[in-house]
Design a protein around this motif. Structure first.
Motif, PDB file in Angstrom:
ATOM      1  N   THR A 183      -4.998  18.564  -7.594  1.00 43.41           N
ATOM      2  CA  THR A 183      -4.035  19.162  -6.669  1.00 43.41           C
ATOM      3  C   THR A 183      -3.689  18.183  -5.553  1.00 43.41           C
ATOM      4  O   THR A 183      -4.574  17.530  -4.995  1.00 43.41           O
ATOM      5  CB  THR A 183      -4.615  20.448  -6.043  1.00 43.41           C
ATOM      6  N   ALA A 184      -2.382  18.083  -5.242  1.00 40.74           N
ATOM      7  CA  ALA A 184      -1.945  17.223  -4.143  1.00 40.74           C
ATOM      8  C   ALA A 184      -2.492  17.772  -2.824  1.00 40.74           C
ATOM      9  O   ALA A 184      -2.462  18.992  -2.588  1.00 40.74           O
ATOM     10  CB  ALA A 184      -0.422  17.158  -4.097  1.00 40.74           C
ATOM     11  N   VAL A 185      -2.990  16.879  -1.981  1.00 38.92           N
ATOM     12  CA  VAL A 185      -3.601  17.298  -0.718  1.00 38.92           C
ATOM     13  C   VAL A 185      -2.532  17.700   0.288  1.00 38.92           C
ATOM     14  O   VAL A 185      -1.566  16.980   0.525  1.00 38.92           O
ATOM     15  CB  VAL A 185      -4.456  16.163  -0.117  1.00 38.92           C
ATOM     16  N   ARG A 186      -2.713  18.857   0.859  1.00 38.90           N
ATOM     17  CA  ARG A 186      -1.847  19.347   1.932  1.00 38.90           C
ATOM     18  C   ARG A 186      -2.731  20.114   2.907  1.00 38.90           C
ATOM     19  O   ARG A 186      -3.703  20.747   2.504  1.00 38.90           O
ATOM     20  CB  ARG A 186      -0.740  20.248   1.375  1.00 38.90           C
ATOM     21  N   LEU A 189       0.830  -1.204   0.000  1.00 39.92           N
ATOM     22  CA  LEU A 189       0.000   0.000   0.000  1.00 39.92           C
ATOM     23  C   LEU A 189       0.865   1.255   0.000  1.00 39.92           C
ATOM     24  O   LEU A 189       1.843   1.346   0.747  1.00 39.92           O
ATOM     25  CB  LEU A 189      -0.906   0.000   1.238  1.00 39.92           C
ATOM     26  N   ASN A 190       0.497   2.213  -0.843  1.00 45.18           N
ATOM     27  CA  ASN A 190       1.239   3.473  -0.874  1.00 45.18           C
ATOM     28  C   ASN A 190       0.378   4.664  -1.286  1.00 45.18           C
ATOM     29  O   ASN A 190       0.902   5.720  -1.617  1.00 45.18           O
ATOM     30  CB  ASN A 190       2.455   3.370  -1.804  1.00 45.18           C
ATOM     31  N   ALA A 191      -0.954   4.490  -1.259  1.00 41.97           N
ATOM     32  CA  ALA A 191      -1.834   5.597  -1.651  1.00 41.97           C
ATOM     33  C   ALA A 191      -3.239   5.386  -1.084  1.00 41.97           C
ATOM     34  O   ALA A 191      -3.707   4.249  -0.986  1.00 41.97           O
ATOM     35  CB  ALA A 191      -1.904   5.719  -3.170  1.00 41.97           C
ATOM     36  N   PHE A 192      -3.900   6.474  -0.736  1.00 37.71           N
ATOM     37  CA  PHE A 192      -5.285   6.397  -0.255  1.00 37.71           C
ATOM     38  C   PHE A 192      -6.205   5.826  -1.338  1.00 37.71           C
ATOM     39  O   PHE A 192      -7.191   5.145  -1.041  1.00 37.71           O
ATOM     40  CB  PHE A 192      -5.789   7.785   0.134  1.00 37.71           C
ATOM     41  N   GLU A 193      -5.876   6.137  -2.603  1.00 41.51           N
ATOM     42  CA  GLU A 193      -6.744   5.732  -3.714  1.00 41.51           C
ATOM     43  C   GLU A 193      -6.889   4.209  -3.837  1.00 41.51           C
ATOM     44  O   GLU A 193      -7.856   3.728  -4.439  1.00 41.51           O
ATOM     45  CB  GLU A 193      -6.211   6.302  -5.028  1.00 41.51           C
ATOM     46  N   PHE A 200       5.246   6.992  -0.461  1.00 47.86           N
ATOM     47  CA  PHE A 200       3.823   7.306  -0.340  1.00 47.86           C
ATOM     48  C   PHE A 200       3.446   8.329  -1.398  1.00 47.86           C
ATOM     49  O   PHE A 200       4.148   9.327  -1.593  1.00 47.86           O
ATOM     50  CB  PHE A 200       3.502   7.870   1.045  1.00 47.86           C
ATOM     51  N   ASN A 201       2.357   8.070  -2.101  1.00 50.42           N
ATOM     52  CA  ASN A 201       1.880   8.985  -3.129  1.00 50.42           C
ATOM     53  C   ASN A 201       0.807   9.900  -2.543  1.00 50.42           C
ATOM     54  O   ASN A 201      -0.232   9.430  -2.069  1.00 50.42           O
ATOM     55  CB  ASN A 201       1.285   8.203  -4.305  1.00 50.42           C
ATOM     56  N   ASP A 202       1.068  11.190  -2.550  1.00 49.51           N
ATOM     57  CA  ASP A 202       0.100  12.147  -2.005  1.00 49.51           C
ATOM     58  C   ASP A 202      -1.235  12.019  -2.726  1.00 49.51           C
ATOM     59  O   ASP A 202      -1.284  11.884  -3.959  1.00 49.51           O
ATOM     60  CB  ASP A 202       0.599  13.584  -2.173  1.00 49.51           C
ATOM     61  N   PRO A 203      -2.345  12.048  -1.984  1.00 54.66           N
ATOM     62  CA  PRO A 203      -3.654  12.001  -2.636  1.00 54.66           C
ATOM     63  C   PRO A 203      -3.862  13.225  -3.521  1.00 54.66           C
ATOM     64  O   PRO A 203      -3.446  14.329  -3.164  1.00 54.66           O
ATOM     65  CB  PRO A 203      -4.646  11.972  -1.465  1.00 54.66           C
ATOM     66  N   ILE A 204      -4.495  13.006  -4.661  1.00 57.76           N
ATOM     67  CA  ILE A 204      -4.770  14.097  -5.600  1.00 57.76           C
ATOM     68  C   ILE A 204      -6.274  14.320  -5.675  1.00 57.76           C
ATOM     69  O   ILE A 204      -7.036  13.406  -6.006  1.00 57.76           O
ATOM     70  CB  ILE A 204      -4.240  13.774  -7.015  1.00 57.76           C
ATOM     71  N   ILE A 205      -6.698  15.528  -5.362  1.00 60.43           N
ATOM     72  CA  ILE A 205      -8.114  15.888  -5.431  1.00 60.43           C
ATOM     73  C   ILE A 205      -8.249  17.114  -6.323  1.00 60.43           C
ATOM     74  O   ILE A 205      -7.590  18.138  -6.093  1.00 60.43           O
ATOM     75  CB  ILE A 205      -8.695  16.170  -4.037  1.00 60.43           C
TER      76      ILE A 205
END
Length: 286
Positions: A223-226, A136-140, A215-220
């Protein structure tokens, strides 16, 4: 006239109660100065705000808050600990005057409480079982299949996962970060979603879990989530909010502020990002 006024007040309160209307207990800066004590709440989350074994408030929120209180001429701080999901209700009920938990500024929260300008910025992470057996490396990855992801009650990750389309049936809600290690290690959930700093702290406490790397930042919405963390106040406490903002703006210009964040694990990128958004922008974000 007093009985009539009391009856009228009771009727109004009853009507408000039936309608589900709650009142916010705001506090003024003058009231705090008169009692020479400010009540500040934290959620016992390392490194955002926690009590150490000696009963001292530590973390980026408390350390900066101590400096601000001194600048405002407030000599005493009464520290309160509460579950993260109880922080906003506690402000509304007047149980404390301010929250120093680096709570992320989100539009839904802005409709309930006041935020200072950002004090910090941080990204996301995943806590997984040792060896990361599910890769696992992403929320998606939780949008399909039978994988389950744990989140803390009241935390930002719920909104992130919902925006990504993760079904509620695949989310496991836990009361606090302390339960995350056992939740993942026993397989109740395949991973725990939290900020990168929280995940790193948890991973360092047990050899049964680790941070998902890379870890891959979630994209919404492209845009990367921060997140941007700030101090929080009850609605109606605008003068206190402004005074804290003024002191925070000046303190963020110093090396002392930067050192506090660095000592609590924030990267140079995190520190720089804290200047890139205003509270007004974050409260209006869709």
């Amino acid at each position: 006239m007093k009985p009539t006024r009391l009856l009228a007040t009771g009727l109004i309160a009853s009507v408000f109660g039936l309608l589900g209307v709650t009142t916010t207990q705001a506090v003024t800066l003058q009231e705090i100065k008169e009692r020479d004590e400010i009540r500040i709440a934290i959620a016992n989350e390392i490194p955002y705000g926690f009590m150490d074994l000696s009963g001292n408030a530590k973390g980026v929120g408390p350390e900066v808050a101590k400096h601000i209180a001194k600048k405002l001429g407030i000599n005493n701080i009464k520290w309160e600990t509460a579950a993260f999901g109880s922080l906003i209700p506690g402000l509304k009920a007047g149980r404390f005057d301010m929250v120093a938990a680096e709570m992320a500024i989100l539009p839904e929260r802005c409709r309930q409480v006041l935020f200072s300008e950002p004090n910090s910025s941080y990204g996301e992470g995943l806590l997984v079982a040792q060896g990361n057996p599910m890769k696992l490396n992403a929320f998606e990855q939780f949008t399909e299949g039978d994988l389950k992801i744990a989140i803390m009650a009241g935390a930002d990750q719920l909104e992130i996962l919902q925006a990504l389309g993760v079904p509620g049936a695949r989310m496991v809600t836990i009361a606090n970060n302390a339960d995350a290690i056992s939740t993942v290690a026993t397989g109740r959930a395949d991973a725990y979603a939290a900020t990168s700093l929280t995940v790193a702290e948890l991973a360092a406490k047990s050899n049964k879990v680790e941070s998902a790397e890379p870890f891959n930042d979630p994209i919404i919405d492209g845009t990367a989530v921060r997140s941007w963390g700030a101090f929080t106040f009850a609605q109606g406490s605008e003068k206190l909010q402004k005074a804290v903002n003024d002191a925070l703006t000046q303190f963020k210009k110093t090396d002392q502020w930067k050192t506090i964040l660095q000592n609590d694990g924030f990267s140079s990128a995190d520190i720089n990002e804290s200047f890139q958004k205003t509270t007004a922008q974050l409260c209006k974000a869709s």
